[in-house]
Design an enzyme around this catalytic site. Structure first.
Site, PDB file in Angstrom:
ATOM      1  CE1 TYR A   1      -6.367  -3.862  17.856  1.00 51.57           C
ATOM      2  CE2 TYR A   1      -7.916  -5.688  18.005  1.00 51.57           C
ATOM      3  CZ  TYR A   1      -7.638  -4.333  18.132  1.00 51.57           C
ATOM      4  OH  TYR A   1      -8.615  -3.454  18.562  1.00 51.57           O
TER       5      TYR A   1
ATOM      6  CE  LYS B   1      -6.787  -2.953  21.493  1.00 52.43           C
ATOM      7  NZ  LYS B   1      -6.930  -1.625  22.096  1.00 52.43           N
TER       8      LYS B   1
HETATM    9  N1  LIG Z   1     -13.295   0.231  15.967  1.00 51.59           N
HETATM   10  C1  LIG Z   1     -13.566  -0.889  16.618  1.00 51.59           C
HETATM   11  O1  LIG Z   1     -14.435  -1.690  16.235  1.00 51.59           O
HETATM   12  C2  LIG Z   1     -12.815  -1.243  17.869  1.00 51.59           C
HETATM   13  C3  LIG Z   1     -13.230  -2.390  18.567  1.00 51.59           C
HETATM   14  C4  LIG Z   1     -12.568  -2.733  19.733  1.00 51.59           C
HETATM   15  C5  LIG Z   1     -11.529  -1.955  20.197  1.00 51.59           C
HETATM   16  N2  LIG Z   1     -11.145  -0.850  19.494  1.00 51.59           N
HETATM   17  C6  LIG Z   1     -10.045  -0.066  20.055  1.00 51.59           C
HETATM   18  O2  LIG Z   1     -10.479   1.256  20.280  1.00 51.59           O
HETATM   19  C7  LIG Z   1      -9.377   2.161  20.156  1.00 51.59           C
HETATM   20  C8  LIG Z   1      -9.723   3.244  19.136  1.00 51.59           C
HETATM   21  O3  LIG Z   1      -9.996   2.620  17.890  1.00 51.59           O
HETATM   22  P1  LIG Z   1     -10.560   3.447  16.626  1.00 51.59           P
HETATM   23  O4  LIG Z   1     -11.457   2.543  15.918  1.00 51.59           O
HETATM   24  O5  LIG Z   1     -11.016   4.780  17.075  1.00 51.59           O
HETATM   25  O6  LIG Z   1      -9.211   3.582  15.775  1.00 51.59           O
HETATM   26  P2  LIG Z   1      -8.659   4.831  14.949  1.00 51.59           P
HETATM   27  O7  LIG Z   1      -7.606   4.267  14.055  1.00 51.59           O
HETATM   28  O8  LIG Z   1      -9.777   5.589  14.331  1.00 51.59           O
HETATM   29  O9  LIG Z   1      -7.995   5.765  16.086  1.00 51.59           O
HETATM   30  C9  LIG Z   1      -6.778   5.459  16.700  1.00 51.59           C
HETATM   31  C10 LIG Z   1      -6.056   6.759  17.013  1.00 51.59           C
HETATM   32  O10 LIG Z   1      -4.823   6.448  17.680  1.00 51.59           O
HETATM   33  C11 LIG Z   1      -3.822   7.311  17.179  1.00 51.59           C
HETATM   34  N3  LIG Z   1      -2.494   6.711  17.334  1.00 51.59           N
HETATM   35  C12 LIG Z   1      -2.063   5.534  16.820  1.00 51.59           C
HETATM   36  N4  LIG Z   1      -0.764   5.342  17.150  1.00 51.59           N
HETATM   37  C13 LIG Z   1      -0.386   6.418  17.883  1.00 51.59           C
HETATM   38  C14 LIG Z   1       0.826   6.803  18.506  1.00 51.59           C
HETATM   39  N5  LIG Z   1       1.928   6.052  18.438  1.00 51.59           N
HETATM   40  N6  LIG Z   1       0.876   7.979  19.195  1.00 51.59           N
HETATM   41  C15 LIG Z   1      -0.237   8.762  19.266  1.00 51.59           C
HETATM   42  N7  LIG Z   1      -1.416   8.455  18.690  1.00 51.59           N
HETATM   43  C16 LIG Z   1      -1.485   7.294  17.999  1.00 51.59           C
HETATM   44  C17 LIG Z   1      -4.164   7.507  15.694  1.00 51.59           C
HETATM   45  O11 LIG Z   1      -3.544   8.672  15.168  1.00 51.59           O
HETATM   46  C18 LIG Z   1      -5.689   7.589  15.761  1.00 51.59           C
HETATM   47  O12 LIG Z   1      -6.124   8.916  15.898  1.00 51.59           O
HETATM   48  C19 LIG Z   1      -8.184   1.291  19.751  1.00 51.59           C
HETATM   49  O13 LIG Z   1      -7.471   0.921  20.906  1.00 51.59           O
HETATM   50  C20 LIG Z   1      -8.832   0.065  19.159  1.00 51.59           C
HETATM   51  O14 LIG Z   1      -7.989  -1.058  19.252  1.00 51.59           O
HETATM   52  C21 LIG Z   1     -11.757  -0.483  18.343  1.00 51.59           C
END
Ligand SMILES: NC(=O)c1ccc[n+]([C@@H]2O[C@H](COP(=O)([O-])OP(=O)(O)OC[C@H]3O[C@@H](n4cnc5c(N)ncnc54)[C@H](O)[C@@H]3O)[C@@H](O)[C@H]2O)c1
Length: 241
Positions: free
Chosen positions: A144, A148
């Site tokens: 991860y 990133k």
């Molecule tokens: N939640 C946090 O604290 C946080 C912090 C920093 C960064 N992020 C980043 O923000 C983004 C969203 O995170 P989140 O918390 O909403 O996660 P989440 O798991 O709720 O959402 C991720 C979405 O991506 C979709 N997805 C995954 N693989 C896929 C693929 N191969 N094809 C199509 N769709 C796909 C999933 O179906 C899901 O709907 C991510 O990039 C995550 O790394 C999240």
């Protein structure tokens, strides 16, 4: 006198949100829709909530290059042009280095490249959701962190290659946001406290905290910004001891 009234507007902008059914992507999709943008979600998972609204949904596994090409072709045929792309797709898999790279970096590269090529006529804005993991090392999840860190520089690389077409690329780096991805650690009181103690604003963020920054990066208000990292982390990265 110039008209500065609509510089934050995203009205009528056609915006593809990848991962738009996830915790962050779904809130951003709704917010863009409420602000007059035309939202098209690409996700491999259906989310019934969106099917009721005026938000388009295309089921698409972004690890499949053919599926990306076919889906984008259909979207351009229907909407004529894509103005903005928000990449909110992502996974965090502590057990597979490769899975993180395949989704967070390679899939994001493929969709971004395909859409950027289509944006060459009139320009556009691309927003990649990175993370604190693009700046700092965190234990037990090297895939991860690497994905990133790579995404952060992929954005800068795209920014150079497409600047002449007036396509802007910026990173939005959330801190700890309450979603499914962070739920396990949030529910563990010791782990939660460890994180909150490290955040100057003293709380986890909500997906809502990312709305303003995303609208800003999509809109003309940020027209001279490209290749930048905007962190929305409650001050996490500003803190020393
Ligand atoms: N939640 C946090 O604290 C946080 C912090 C920093 C960064 N992020 C980043 O923000 C983004 C969203 O995170 P989140 O918390 O909403 O996660 P989440 O798991 O709720 O959402 C991720 C979405 O991506 C979709 N997805 C995954 N693989 C896929 C693929 N191969 N094809 C199509 N769709 C796909 C999933 O179906 C899901 O709907 C991510 O990039 C995550 O790394 C999240």
């Amino acid at each position: 006198m110039k008209n500065y009234k609509n510089i934050f507007s995203v009205k009528n902008k056609v915006c593809v949100v990848t991962g738009g059914c996830g915790g962050i992507g779904s809130v951003l999709s709704e917010a863009i829709h409420h602000n007059g943008g035309k939202v098209i979600i690409l996700d491999k998972m259906k989310n019934a909530k969106f099917l009721k609204k005026k938000i388009a949904f295309y089921e698409c596994d972004l690890q499949n290059e053919n599926s990306i090409k076919e889906t984008i072709k259909k979207i351009i045929k229907k909407y004529k042009y894509i103005n903005c792309l928000v990449n909110a797709i992502g996974i965090s898999n502590e057990n597979s280095f490769k899975d993180n790279i395949n989704v967070n970096l390679i899939a994001v590269y493929n969709i971004t490249k395909t859409i950027s090529e289509s944006m060459k006529k009139k320009g556009g804005s691309v927003i990649n959701i990175t993370s604190l993991n693009a700046e700092l090392g965190f234990s037990n999840n090297p895939g991860y962190v690497s994905s990133k860190g790579g995404l952060k520089l992929l954005t800068k690389s795209f920014c150079l290659d497409y600047a002449k077409y007036k396509i802007r690329f910026n990173n939005l780096g959330p801190g700890y946001i309450k979603t499914k991805m962070t739920r396990k650690k949030y529910l563990n009181l010791k782990e939660r406290k460890k994180r909150i103690d490290r955040i100057p604003l003293g709380r986890y963020g909500n997906p809502d905290d990312l709305i303003g920054p995303v609208l800003f990066l999509m809109a003309d208000a940020s027209s001279y910004m490209t290749g930048q990292d905007l962190y929305v982390d409650g001050g996490f990265l500003a803190k020393g001891i």
